[in-house]
Design a protein around this motif. Structure first.
Motif, PDB file in Angstrom:
ATOM      1  N   TRP A   1       0.841  -1.203   0.000  1.00 51.50           N
ATOM      2  CA  TRP A   1       0.000   0.000   0.000  1.00 51.50           C
ATOM      3  C   TRP A   1       0.875   1.250   0.000  1.00 51.50           C
ATOM      4  N   GLY A   2       0.442   2.229  -0.749  1.00 52.00           N
ATOM      5  CA  GLY A   2       1.079   3.537  -0.741  1.00 52.00           C
ATOM      6  C   GLY A   2       0.019   4.624  -0.635  1.00 52.00           C
ATOM      7  N   THR A   3       0.431   5.809  -0.201  1.00 52.98           N
ATOM      8  CA  THR A   3      -0.479   6.930   0.001  1.00 52.98           C
ATOM      9  C   THR A   3      -0.243   7.998  -1.062  1.00 52.98           C
ATOM     10  N   VAL A   4      -1.309   8.416  -1.700  1.00 54.23           N
ATOM     11  CA  VAL A   4      -1.205   9.443  -2.740  1.00 54.23           C
ATOM     12  C   VAL A   4      -0.847  10.782  -2.099  1.00 54.23           C
ATOM     13  N   VAL A   5       0.153  11.453  -2.654  1.00 53.16           N
ATOM     14  CA  VAL A   5       0.599  12.736  -2.100  1.00 53.16           C
ATOM     15  C   VAL A   5       0.263  13.915  -3.012  1.00 53.16           C
ATOM     16  N   ARG A   6       0.138  13.667  -4.326  1.00 55.32           N
ATOM     17  CA  ARG A   6      -0.248  14.751  -5.229  1.00 55.32           C
ATOM     18  C   ARG A   6      -0.596  14.175  -6.595  1.00 55.32           C
ATOM     19  N   THR A   7      -1.242  15.006  -7.401  1.00 60.28           N
ATOM     20  CA  THR A   7      -1.593  14.606  -8.762  1.00 60.28           C
ATOM     21  C   THR A   7      -0.968  15.577  -9.757  1.00 60.28           C
ATOM     22  N   GLN A   8      -0.730  15.082 -10.950  1.00 59.75           N
ATOM     23  CA  GLN A   8      -0.234  15.923 -12.037  1.00 59.75           C
ATOM     24  C   GLN A   8      -0.988  15.529 -13.297  1.00 59.75           C
ATOM     25  N   ARG A   9      -1.784  16.451 -13.799  1.00 59.94           N
ATOM     26  CA  ARG A   9      -2.745  16.146 -14.852  1.00 59.94           C
ATOM     27  C   ARG A   9      -2.112  15.433 -16.044  1.00 59.94           C
ATOM     28  N   GLN A  10      -0.943  15.864 -16.476  1.00 61.49           N
ATOM     29  CA  GLN A  10      -0.325  15.308 -17.670  1.00 61.49           C
ATOM     30  C   GLN A  10       0.525  14.077 -17.395  1.00 61.49           C
ATOM     31  N   LEU A  11       0.577  13.631 -16.146  1.00 66.02           N
ATOM     32  CA  LEU A  11       1.451  12.513 -15.800  1.00 66.02           C
ATOM     33  C   LEU A  11       0.738  11.402 -15.045  1.00 66.02           C
ATOM     34  N   GLY A  12       0.061  11.745 -13.947  1.00 61.47           N
ATOM     35  CA  GLY A  12      -0.610  10.742 -13.124  1.00 61.47           C
ATOM     36  C   GLY A  12      -0.635  11.179 -11.675  1.00 61.47           C
ATOM     37  N   VAL A  13      -0.523  10.212 -10.765  1.00 65.05           N
ATOM     38  CA  VAL A  13      -0.515  10.527  -9.336  1.00 65.05           C
ATOM     39  C   VAL A  13       0.798  10.047  -8.719  1.00 65.05           C
ATOM     40  N   PHE A  14       1.277  10.793  -7.740  1.00 73.16           N
ATOM     41  CA  PHE A  14       2.506  10.462  -7.031  1.00 73.16           C
ATOM     42  C   PHE A  14       2.141   9.767  -5.725  1.00 73.16           C
TER      43      PHE A  14
END
Length: 300
Positions: free
Chosen positions: A75-88
């Motif tokens: 499991w990992g926790t989403v920290v941010r999104t980037q519209r042209q790339l995906g989610v970190f």
């Protein structure tokens, strides 16, 4: 460097500076932070650790291997999104977040995971030696699932959405039971990775659950109940000199509703444990209180 990143590998210590050791693995040198090592390493010593490329594009190694690795899910926790790339996604590395590509995310961006949501991912290394997150598929969830117990009917559960389909949302609970939420049992479609608070409305023979995101009937506060609750919350002492014995005229004059509506609202709030009724008065229940209520007759 092929087949090194995203895995636990072994190498030899070749050098050091004030902050790092340098560990060579198959001709590639990785930085290992001295802050991770309790007992100093000597030149030539063998060290096993998790290899990756950090945010500064340096080859790095850590003894604190994340659960998510190449061919291993965690499991990992989403920290941010980037519209042209995906989610970190934060998988536990000190200086690196892993990207889950937009190609693997829902077509509708409003259904993308948001900060704080959880994803079950493994890692893959591309041809340019970059690490990406790979979402677990249904087979992985089924492999790690635990069967639900028959006595879970009507229980409250916390679950994470892992598959979004037109026919409904598939989730896994915190105790690894698999569940399904039909569109009729939700007010909106959950996001991928969203933590959901649901209740069990069915337990199948195969150990999977049917879940609902809708409140129980007595938990859904209607307008009259909300108005009555607001009146109590704004009263000076947290109580009002009204009860199911109060006159229709007094109720109408103060609340603007009929006695029948008043009694139904009182009954609703009593069942929801939001108020108590005693000594001919209505009392606001504080969160830490444990009270025993008497549900009034809700007929005129």
């Amino acid at each position: 460097m092929e087949n090194l990143l995203g895995r636990i590998v072994a190498g030899n210590v070749t050098d050091q500076n004030e902050t790092d050791y340098f560990v060579q693995v198959a001709g590639t040198t990785f930085r290992l932070a001295k802050s991770e090592i309790k007992k100093p390493l000597r030149a030539g010593a063998t060290f096993r650790g998790f290899a990756y490329e950090n945010e500064d594009h340096q080859m790095a190694m850590t003894r604190n291997a994340p659960d998510a690795q190449v061919d291993h899910y965690g499991w990992g926790t989403v920290v941010r999104t980037q519209r042209q790339l995906g989610v970190f996604v934060n998988i536990g590395l000190p200086d690196k977040d892993i990207v889950v590509s937009l190609d693997d995310l829902p077509d509708m961006m409003e259904l993308w995971p948001q900060q704080g949501d959880r994803l079950l991912i493994a890692l893959r290394e591309d041809a340019k030696h970059r690490l990406w997150g790979v979402l677990a598929d249904t087979d992985i969830y089924q492999a790690i699932a635990q069967p639900a117990k028959a006595n879970m009917q009507n229980a409250n559960v916390t679950a994470t959405a892992y598959q979004l389909k037109l026919v409904g949302t598939r989730v896994m609970t915190d105790h690894f039971e698999l569940g399904f939420i039909h569109p009729s049992e939700r007010e909106r479609e959950p996001r991928l990775g969203e933590e959901l608070h649901a209740r069990v409305i069915g337990v199948h023979d195969d150990g999977t659950l049917n879940l609902s995101l809708k409140p129980r009937a007595y938990e859904a506060i209607d307008d009259d109940s909300a108005m009555l609750l607001a009146a109590l919350e704004h009263s000076q002492a947290g109580h009002l000199e009204f009860s199911d014995k109060s006159s229709p005229a007094a109720i109408k004059a103060y609340f603007g509703i009929s006695k029948g509506q008043f009694k139904r609202a009182v009954g609703h709030l009593l069942k929801a444990r939001r108020i108590s009724q005693h000594d001919g008065e209505l009392w606001l229940v504080q969160p830490e209180e444990s009270t025993t209520e008497t549900t009034p007759d809700t007929t005129d």
